[in-house]
Design an enzyme around this catalytic site. Structure first.
Site, PDB file in Angstrom:
ATOM      1  N   HIS A 101      43.577 -50.240 -43.379  1.00 29.85           N
ATOM      2  CA  HIS A 101      44.024 -49.253 -44.367  1.00 29.85           C
ATOM      3  C   HIS A 101      44.502 -49.965 -45.623  1.00 29.85           C
ATOM      4  O   HIS A 101      44.980 -51.095 -45.571  1.00 29.85           O
ATOM      5  CB  HIS A 101      45.148 -48.374 -43.803  1.00 29.85           C
ATOM      6  CG  HIS A 101      46.328 -49.149 -43.296  1.00 29.85           C
ATOM      7  ND1 HIS A 101      46.335 -49.767 -42.054  1.00 29.85           N
ATOM      8  CD2 HIS A 101      47.524 -49.427 -43.854  1.00 29.85           C
ATOM      9  CE1 HIS A 101      47.489 -50.380 -41.878  1.00 29.85           C
ATOM     10  NE2 HIS A 101      48.224 -50.209 -42.962  1.00 29.85           N
ATOM     11  N   HIS A 103      47.067 -49.457 -48.865  1.00 32.19           N
ATOM     12  CA  HIS A 103      48.183 -48.702 -49.437  1.00 32.19           C
ATOM     13  C   HIS A 103      47.936 -48.518 -50.932  1.00 32.19           C
ATOM     14  O   HIS A 103      47.639 -49.499 -51.642  1.00 32.19           O
ATOM     15  CB  HIS A 103      49.490 -49.474 -49.295  1.00 32.19           C
ATOM     16  CG  HIS A 103      49.938 -49.700 -47.877  1.00 32.19           C
ATOM     17  ND1 HIS A 103      50.917 -48.945 -47.287  1.00 32.19           N
ATOM     18  CD2 HIS A 103      49.542 -50.611 -46.944  1.00 32.19           C
ATOM     19  CE1 HIS A 103      51.118 -49.376 -46.048  1.00 32.19           C
ATOM     20  NE2 HIS A 103      50.295 -50.394 -45.812  1.00 32.19           N
TER      21      HIS A 103
HETATM   22  P1  AMP Z   1      51.128 -51.414 -42.373  1.00 31.13           P
HETATM   23  O1  AMP Z   1      52.507 -51.987 -42.252  1.00 31.13           O
HETATM   24  O2  AMP Z   1      50.345 -51.970 -43.506  1.00 31.13           O
HETATM   25  O3  AMP Z   1      50.377 -51.491 -41.053  1.00 31.13           O
HETATM   26  O4  AMP Z   1      51.351 -49.889 -42.734  1.00 31.13           O
HETATM   27  C1  AMP Z   1      51.286 -48.842 -41.837  1.00 31.13           C
HETATM   28  C2  AMP Z   1      51.738 -47.613 -42.583  1.00 31.13           C
HETATM   29  O5  AMP Z   1      51.348 -46.472 -41.842  1.00 31.13           O
HETATM   30  C3  AMP Z   1      53.267 -47.516 -42.760  1.00 31.13           C
HETATM   31  O6  AMP Z   1      53.547 -47.450 -44.155  1.00 31.13           O
HETATM   32  C4  AMP Z   1      53.633 -46.223 -42.032  1.00 31.13           C
HETATM   33  O7  AMP Z   1      54.642 -45.497 -42.689  1.00 31.13           O
HETATM   34  C5  AMP Z   1      52.315 -45.467 -42.007  1.00 31.13           C
HETATM   35  N1  AMP Z   1      52.134 -44.533 -40.909  1.00 31.13           N
HETATM   36  C6  AMP Z   1      52.340 -44.754 -39.592  1.00 31.13           C
HETATM   37  N2  AMP Z   1      52.046 -43.662 -38.875  1.00 31.13           N
HETATM   38  C7  AMP Z   1      51.641 -42.717 -39.762  1.00 31.13           C
HETATM   39  C8  AMP Z   1      51.206 -41.370 -39.655  1.00 31.13           C
HETATM   40  N3  AMP Z   1      51.122 -40.738 -38.465  1.00 31.13           N
HETATM   41  N4  AMP Z   1      50.864 -40.687 -40.769  1.00 31.13           N
HETATM   42  C9  AMP Z   1      50.938 -41.302 -41.978  1.00 31.13           C
HETATM   43  N5  AMP Z   1      51.334 -42.574 -42.147  1.00 31.13           N
HETATM   44  C10 AMP Z   1      51.698 -43.267 -41.059  1.00 31.13           C
END
Ligand code: AMP
Ligand code: ZN
Length: 138
Positions: A101, A103
């Site tokens: 993903h 950001h």
């Molecule tokens: P990372 O640290 O780059 O793996 O980021 C994962 C991101 O996913 C974090 O910013 C979380 O807040 C977000 N996240 C986790 N679960 C969900 C969800 N169900 N819906 C939307 N965002 C999520």
């Protein structure tokens, strides 16, 4: 390979809900549930790849095209004055969801958010070594 426990796979296939802002055959984008700023959006591949390094380039291109469009929308519609686009690869880089993903984090004047890279200085010899190590793989 499909990972049935993966939260982003579940969002991509509609098993769990999200604040979806965009979807096509390969990519979905939705609001981060714990936003770093107002409008923080995640651009996610529909297929499960563990991170950017394992995502095929053709899909990577699409992810970044969508990230660009989201950033433009954040500027045009939310009044963002800047945007940080970033992707974490691996736990040491802070990756917590192991499904690729990107950001897209809108920034606002004086929003107080700090994504800090403390500056370091390396010796010329070390910089040269690093440069040739990376070049070898390209
Ligand atoms: P990372 O640290 O780059 O793996 O980021 C994962 C991101 O996913 C974090 O910013 C979380 O807040 C977000 N996240 C986790 N679960 C969900 C969800 N169900 N819906 C939307 N965002 C999520
Ligand atoms: Zn997944």
């Amino acid at each position: 390979m499909k990972d049935t426990s993966c939260i982003f796979c579940k969002i991509a296939n509609g098993t769990i809900p999200s604040y979806k802002v965009y979807e096509d055959n390969d990519v979905i984008a939705f609001l981060d549930v714990n936003p770093a700023s107002r409008g923080h959006t995640l651009v996610v591949t529909k297929e499960h790849f563990s991170n950017m390094t394992t995502c095929p380039k053709s899909i990577l291109d699409k992810v970044f095209e969508v990230a660009q469009t989201i950033a433009q929308a954040q500027i045009a519609q939310l009044g963002a004055t800047g945007v940080n686009v970033l992707t974490n690869v691996g736990e040491s880089a802070g990756q917590t969801v192991h499904h690729f993903h990107v950001h897209v984090i809108p920034r606002y004047d004086n929003d107080g958010l700090k994504l800090a890279f403390p500056p370091k200085q390396l010796a010329d010899s070390e910089m040269t070594d690093i440069k040739s190590s990376i070049e070898k793989a390209l």
